[in-house]
Scaffold this motif. Structure first.
Motif, PDB file in Angstrom:
ATOM      1  N   VAL A   1     -59.577 -15.328   0.259  1.00  0.00           N
ATOM      2  CA  VAL A   1     -60.138 -14.411   0.719  1.00  0.00           C
ATOM      3  C   VAL A   1     -59.385 -12.559  -0.341  1.00  0.00           C
ATOM      4  O   VAL A   1     -58.213 -12.825  -0.202  1.00  0.00           O
ATOM      5  CB  VAL A   1     -59.638 -13.977   2.058  1.00  0.00           C
ATOM      6  CG1 VAL A   1     -60.003 -12.699   2.777  1.00  0.00           C
ATOM      7  CG2 VAL A   1     -60.471 -15.941   2.998  1.00  0.00           C
ATOM      8  N   GLY A  25     -64.599 -12.964   0.517  1.00  0.00           N
ATOM      9  CA  GLY A  25     -64.321 -14.326   0.092  1.00  0.00           C
ATOM     10  C   GLY A  25     -64.439 -15.338   1.380  1.00  0.00           C
ATOM     11  O   GLY A  25     -65.938 -15.537   2.096  1.00  0.00           O
ATOM     12  N   ARG A  26     -63.711 -16.188   2.338  1.00  0.00           N
ATOM     13  CA  ARG A  26     -63.997 -17.080   2.383  1.00  0.00           C
ATOM     14  C   ARG A  26     -64.746 -16.617   4.252  1.00  0.00           C
ATOM     15  O   ARG A  26     -64.816 -15.107   4.350  1.00  0.00           O
ATOM     16  CB  ARG A  26     -62.682 -17.623   3.488  1.00  0.00           C
ATOM     17  CG  ARG A  26     -62.418 -19.471   4.300  1.00  0.00           C
ATOM     18  CD  ARG A  26     -61.193 -18.809   4.053  1.00  0.00           C
ATOM     19  NE  ARG A  26     -60.446 -20.210   5.369  1.00  0.00           N
ATOM     20  CZ  ARG A  26     -59.731 -20.231   5.946  1.00  0.00           C
ATOM     21  NH1 ARG A  26     -58.544 -19.722   5.327  1.00  0.00           N
ATOM     22  NH2 ARG A  26     -59.788 -21.013   7.456  1.00  0.00           N
ATOM     23  N   ALA A  27     -65.045 -17.494   5.051  1.00  0.00           N
ATOM     24  CA  ALA A  27     -65.622 -16.600   6.053  1.00  0.00           C
ATOM     25  C   ALA A  27     -64.682 -15.794   7.148  1.00  0.00           C
ATOM     26  O   ALA A  27     -63.334 -16.422   7.430  1.00  0.00           O
ATOM     27  CB  ALA A  27     -66.174 -18.127   7.138  1.00  0.00           C
ATOM     28  N   ASN A  30     -63.447 -16.951  10.966  1.00  0.00           N
ATOM     29  CA  ASN A  30     -62.070 -18.325  10.943  1.00  0.00           C
ATOM     30  C   ASN A  30     -60.997 -16.886  10.945  1.00  0.00           C
ATOM     31  O   ASN A  30     -59.956 -18.365  11.186  1.00  0.00           O
ATOM     32  CB  ASN A  30     -62.744 -19.475  10.344  1.00  0.00           C
ATOM     33  CG  ASN A  30     -63.688 -19.870  10.575  1.00  0.00           C
ATOM     34  OD1 ASN A  30     -64.588 -19.760  11.072  1.00  0.00           O
ATOM     35  ND2 ASN A  30     -64.791 -19.972   9.292  1.00  0.00           N
ATOM     36  N   LEU A  31     -61.381 -16.669  10.783  1.00  0.00           N
ATOM     37  CA  LEU A  31     -59.339 -15.731  10.819  1.00  0.00           C
ATOM     38  C   LEU A  31     -58.736 -15.030  11.416  1.00  0.00           C
ATOM     39  O   LEU A  31     -60.014 -14.455  12.069  1.00  0.00           O
ATOM     40  CB  LEU A  31     -59.096 -15.142   9.428  1.00  0.00           C
ATOM     41  CG  LEU A  31     -60.160 -15.929   7.848  1.00  0.00           C
ATOM     42  CD1 LEU A  31     -59.512 -14.546   6.838  1.00  0.00           C
ATOM     43  CD2 LEU A  31     -58.863 -16.812   7.277  1.00  0.00           C
ATOM     44  N   ASN A  73     -67.015  -8.733  12.534  1.00  0.00           N
ATOM     45  CA  ASN A  73     -67.325 -10.510  12.425  1.00  0.00           C
ATOM     46  C   ASN A  73     -68.773 -10.122  10.647  1.00  0.00           C
ATOM     47  O   ASN A  73     -68.660 -11.123  10.453  1.00  0.00           O
ATOM     48  CB  ASN A  73     -67.935 -11.152  12.130  1.00  0.00           C
ATOM     49  CG  ASN A  73     -66.436 -11.522  13.567  1.00  0.00           C
ATOM     50  OD1 ASN A  73     -65.257 -11.004  12.186  1.00  0.00           O
ATOM     51  ND2 ASN A  73     -65.650 -12.695  14.419  1.00  0.00           N
ATOM     52  N   ASN A  76     -68.166  -8.194   8.376  1.00  0.00           N
ATOM     53  CA  ASN A  76     -66.399  -8.500   7.655  1.00  0.00           C
ATOM     54  C   ASN A  76     -65.852  -7.413   7.138  1.00  0.00           C
ATOM     55  O   ASN A  76     -64.921  -7.132   6.219  1.00  0.00           O
ATOM     56  CB  ASN A  76     -66.810  -8.693   6.537  1.00  0.00           C
ATOM     57  CG  ASN A  76     -67.361 -10.671   6.347  1.00  0.00           C
ATOM     58  OD1 ASN A  76     -67.579 -11.363   7.285  1.00  0.00           O
ATOM     59  ND2 ASN A  76     -68.242 -11.126   4.662  1.00  0.00           N
ATOM     60  N   SER A  99     -54.733 -18.471   9.865  1.00  0.00           N
ATOM     61  CA  SER A  99     -55.357 -19.033  10.971  1.00  0.00           C
ATOM     62  C   SER A  99     -54.076 -18.596  11.848  1.00  0.00           C
ATOM     63  O   SER A  99     -53.715 -18.161  11.886  1.00  0.00           O
ATOM     64  CB  SER A  99     -54.859 -20.680  10.308  1.00  0.00           C
ATOM     65  OG  SER A  99     -53.500 -21.055  10.503  1.00  0.00           O
ATOM     66  N   ASP A 111     -51.975 -15.778   5.560  1.00  0.00           N
ATOM     67  CA  ASP A 111     -52.028 -16.128   4.202  1.00  0.00           C
ATOM     68  C   ASP A 111     -52.182 -15.340   3.692  1.00  0.00           C
ATOM     69  O   ASP A 111     -52.285 -15.345   1.540  1.00  0.00           O
ATOM     70  CB  ASP A 111     -52.826 -17.325   3.978  1.00  0.00           C
ATOM     71  CG  ASP A 111     -52.337 -18.633   5.307  1.00  0.00           C
ATOM     72  OD1 ASP A 111     -53.130 -19.251   6.087  1.00  0.00           O
ATOM     73  OD2 ASP A 111     -51.106 -18.912   4.746  1.00  0.00           O
ATOM     74  N   TYR A 112     -53.006 -13.962   3.638  1.00  0.00           N
ATOM     75  CA  TYR A 112     -54.123 -13.307   2.962  1.00  0.00           C
ATOM     76  C   TYR A 112     -53.904 -11.947   3.133  1.00  0.00           C
ATOM     77  O   TYR A 112     -53.130 -11.465   4.099  1.00  0.00           O
ATOM     78  CB  TYR A 112     -55.230 -13.251   3.273  1.00  0.00           C
ATOM     79  CG  TYR A 112     -55.845 -14.605   3.205  1.00  0.00           C
ATOM     80  CD1 TYR A 112     -56.415 -15.664   4.016  1.00  0.00           C
ATOM     81  CD2 TYR A 112     -55.731 -15.881   1.582  1.00  0.00           C
ATOM     82  CE1 TYR A 112     -56.801 -16.718   3.816  1.00  0.00           C
ATOM     83  CE2 TYR A 112     -56.535 -16.984   2.137  1.00  0.00           C
ATOM     84  CZ  TYR A 112     -56.640 -17.217   2.862  1.00  0.00           C
ATOM     85  OH  TYR A 112     -57.030 -18.869   2.629  1.00  0.00           O
TER      86      TYR A 112
END
Length: 123
Positions: A1, A25-27, A30-31, A73, A76, A99, A111-112
């Motif tokens: 992401v 990038g990633r959904a 979900n983050l 969302n 994004n 997460s 993480d991102y």
């Protein structure tokens, strides 16, 4: 992401500013997302966090009642509405995603990270 923060600038004490963080990038939904800030010579400070669905928000003590974190969302995008800005709010604001791990105020729980945007508040 990949995360990209924007919206920083120079404002006067008492002014408002809205920061944005675009995710690629990633959904995104979900983050869990958060804002952190770092003033010159200081440690990074947790500002606010929001769960993936957007239904729950959390704030650091220094910004409660003045800042509002939100997310769209569908776009994004993460936001930070900052009202009644003070000189001590000055710093580089970075958005982060990860997460649902606790405590959410710890930077290593994310993480991102996006490149920060500078907020300068003059007195």
């Amino acid at each position: 992401v990949q995360l990209q923060a924007s919206g920083g600038g120079l404002v006067q004490a008492g002014d408002s500013l809205r920061l944005s963080c675009a995710a690629f990038g990633r959904a995104f939904s979900n983050l869990r997302m958060a804002w952190f800030r770092q003033a010159p010579g200081a440690e990074r400070e947790y500002v606010a966090a929001i769960r993936g669905s957007g239904d729950t928000t959390y704030y650091g003590d220094s910004v409660k009642g003045r800042f509002t974190i939100s997310r769209d969302n569908a776009k994004n995008t993460l936001y930070l509405q900052m009202n009644s800005l003070k000189p001590e709010d000055m710093g580089v604001y970075s958005c982060a995603g990860g997460s649902d791990r606790w405590p959410l105020s710890l930077a290593r729980r994310y993480d991102y990270w996006g490149r920060g945007t500078l907020v300068t508040v003059s007195s």
